[in-house]
Design an enzyme around this catalytic site. Structure first.
Site, mmCIF file in Angstrom:
data_model
loop_
_atom_site.group_PDB
_atom_site.id
_atom_site.type_symbol
_atom_site.label_atom_id
_atom_site.label_comp_id
_atom_site.label_asym_id
_atom_site.label_seq_id
_atom_site.Cartn_x
_atom_site.Cartn_y
_atom_site.Cartn_z
ATOM 1 N N HIS A 1 0.820 -1.230 0.000
ATOM 2 C CA HIS A 1 0.000 0.000 0.000
ATOM 3 C C HIS A 1 0.851 1.276 0.000
ATOM 4 O O HIS A 1 0.303 2.373 -0.169
ATOM 5 C CB HIS A 1 -0.939 0.027 1.200
ATOM 6 C CG HIS A 1 -1.974 -1.044 1.197
ATOM 7 N ND1 HIS A 1 -2.808 -1.271 0.121
ATOM 8 C CD2 HIS A 1 -2.305 -1.970 2.139
ATOM 9 C CE1 HIS A 1 -3.615 -2.297 0.401
ATOM 10 N NE2 HIS A 1 -3.321 -2.737 1.612
ATOM 11 N N ASP B 1 -3.336 -10.508 -2.203
ATOM 12 C CA ASP B 1 -3.898 -9.923 -0.986
ATOM 13 C C ASP B 1 -5.335 -9.488 -1.244
ATOM 14 O O ASP B 1 -5.688 -9.086 -2.363
ATOM 15 C CB ASP B 1 -3.051 -8.711 -0.583
ATOM 16 C CG ASP B 1 -3.363 -8.184 0.800
ATOM 17 O OD1 ASP B 1 -2.596 -8.450 1.737
ATOM 18 O OD2 ASP B 1 -4.390 -7.482 0.959
ATOM 19 N N HIS C 1 -6.839 -6.871 -0.232
ATOM 20 C CA HIS C 1 -6.894 -5.428 -0.477
ATOM 21 C C HIS C 1 -6.034 -5.097 -1.699
ATOM 22 O O HIS C 1 -4.946 -5.642 -1.872
ATOM 23 C CB HIS C 1 -6.387 -4.644 0.728
ATOM 24 C CG HIS C 1 -7.163 -4.892 1.983
ATOM 25 N ND1 HIS C 1 -6.782 -5.829 2.923
ATOM 26 C CD2 HIS C 1 -8.310 -4.331 2.444
ATOM 27 C CE1 HIS C 1 -7.660 -5.829 3.916
ATOM 28 N NE2 HIS C 1 -8.595 -4.937 3.648
ATOM 29 N N ASP D 1 -5.248 -12.435 3.644
ATOM 30 C CA ASP D 1 -6.487 -11.933 4.214
ATOM 31 C C ASP D 1 -7.709 -12.168 3.329
ATOM 32 O O ASP D 1 -8.816 -11.748 3.682
ATOM 33 C CB ASP D 1 -6.363 -10.447 4.573
ATOM 34 C CG ASP D 1 -5.559 -9.642 3.579
ATOM 35 O OD1 ASP D 1 -5.180 -10.189 2.525
ATOM 36 O OD2 ASP D 1 -5.292 -8.456 3.852
#
Length: 308
Positions: A122, A159, A161, A243
Site C-alpha cells: 500500500h 492480498d 486489499h 487476508d
C-alpha cells in the site's frame, strides 16, 4: 535447490498500538508454523538507502526519519503507525525482498519467502498508508530490472486489499507486469479493471464480496495466467497476502487454506515453464492469526515442492 526463508528479529520490534490488526503476533505465528519445514534460513539485511531511492524520493525517506518516534507511537496516517523500531523493521523488510532477488537470480536457491513486517504493497511513491512504509514488492521488481538487468518481471498480488502502492510505483514501468486480485468494493477503493497502467502492464481482477474458490480460479485461469504466459517474465514476484481467507476479520472473501496452496502451486508451474522456477514472495496481509499461519505454511510448502 531449496527455498530460502528470509526474516529478521527487527521485524518483531515494529510495535503497533493495542488492538491494531498488524501486530507482532502475526510474524510470531508465521515463524512458529514454518519452524518444522526444511528451509534455508537467511538473515534479512538492511536495505541500502540507494535501494529505497529506486522507488521512493529522498524527501519521503527524510520525512519518515523525522517522524520516527523516540518512544511511544507516531501516527503516519489513519491506520499506519511507527514505533521506535519501525524504521529498522521496514529497512529489513525491504532488504529481505532485495536479498531474495539476489539469491534466486544468483542461483543460490530456487525461490524465497520473506517473512517480514511491516508489509509494503500500500506504500505509494511519497505516501505511507495501509500499515505500509516501503513498497517491498515494487522495490524487488526494480532491483531485478535495474541491478540485475532483467528485461521483464511480473508481480502477482493476491492480498484481499488492492495493492495500490505497487500499482502506483510501477505504473510507468513497461518492464513490469502487475497482476492483482482484490475484493471490491473494499478499502483502499482502487483496483478497477480500467486502471491498466501507462503501458497496459497492469491487470486488476476485482472479486465480489462473498466469492470463493470458483471465482478466484476463474479469474486466474481466464486472465492472470494467460497474461503471464504472454509476457514471459524472467522472474515472478508474489505479494503474498492471506487476508482473502474466509476467517479473516478485515474482509469477506471465502478462500480456504487449500486455495492459497492451489494458487502458489499454479504460479510455481508457470515459473518453471517461463523463468526457470524463479519466484520471490514477500508477506503482505492476513489478520486472523491461525488462518494466517496455516495459509502461509501452505504457501511455503508449495514453494518447497516447486519444480525447477
Amino acid at each position: 535447490m531449496t527455498t530460502a526463508l528470509i526474516t529478521h528479529a527487527d521485524c518483531l520490534n515494529h510495535i503497533t498500538p493495542d488492538g491494531h490488526p498488524e501486530q507482532v503476533a502475526r510474524l510470531e505465528h508465521i515463524l512458529h508454523a514454518l519452524d518444522p519445514l526444511e528451509l534455508k534460513r537467511v538473515t534479512a539485511p538492511m536495505a541500502a538507502e540507494d535501494d529505497i531511492l529506486r522507488i521512493h524520493p529522498a524527501s519521503y525517506l527524510s520525512d519518515l526519519r523525522k517522524a520516527s518516534p523516540a518512544e511511544g507511537w507516531a501516527q503516519i496516517d489513519g491506520d499506519t503507525f511507527m514505533s521506535p523500531g519501525s524504521l529498522d523493521a521496514a529497512f529489513r523488510a525491504a532488504g529481505a525482498a532485495v536479498r531474495g532477488v539476489d539469491m534466486v537470480l544468483g542461483g543460490e536457491v530456487q525461490n524465497a519467502f520473506a517473512a517480514v513486517r511491516p508489509p509494503g504493497h500500500h506504500a505509494e511513491t511519497g505516501t505511507a498508508m495501509g500499515f505500509c512504509l516501503f513498497g517491498n514488492a515494487a522495490l524487488a521488481a526494480k532491483h531485478a530490472l535495474d541491478h540485475h538487468g532483467l528485461s521483464r518481471v511480473a508481480v502477482v498480488d493476491f492480498d484481499v486489499h488492492h495493492g495500490n502502492g505497487t500499482q502506483d510505483l510501477l505504473w510507468d514501468e513497461p518492464r513490469a507486469l502487475v497482476i492483482t486480485s482484490q475484493q471490491m468494493p473494499l478499502w483502499p477503493g482502487s483496483g478497477r479493471p480500467d486502471e491498466d497502467g501507462a503501458h497496459g502492464t497492469i491487470l486488476n481482477m476485482p472479486l465480489a464480496p462473498g466469492s470463493g474458490r470458483a471465482e478466484m480460479q476463474a479469474a486466474y485461469e481466464g486472465q492472470a495466467f494467460p497474461r503471464l504466459r504472454a509476457f514471459k517474465p524472467e522472474l515472478i514476484l508474489i505479494s503474498a497476502g492471506f487476508d482473502a481467507h474466509q476467517d479473516d476479520p478485515l474482509a469477506s472473501l471465502n478462500w480456504a487454506t487449500a486455495d492459497f496452496a492451489w494458487i502458489t502451486a499454479e504460479l510455481c508451474k508457470l515459473a518453471s515453464d517461463l523463468c526457470q522456477g524463479r519466484i520471490v514472495s514477500t508477506l503482505e496481509g492476513g489478520y486472523d492469526l491461525n488462518a494466517l499461519a496455516a495459509a502461509t505454511r501452505a504457501h511455503v510448502e508449495e514453494l518447497i515442492k516447486a519444480p525447477a
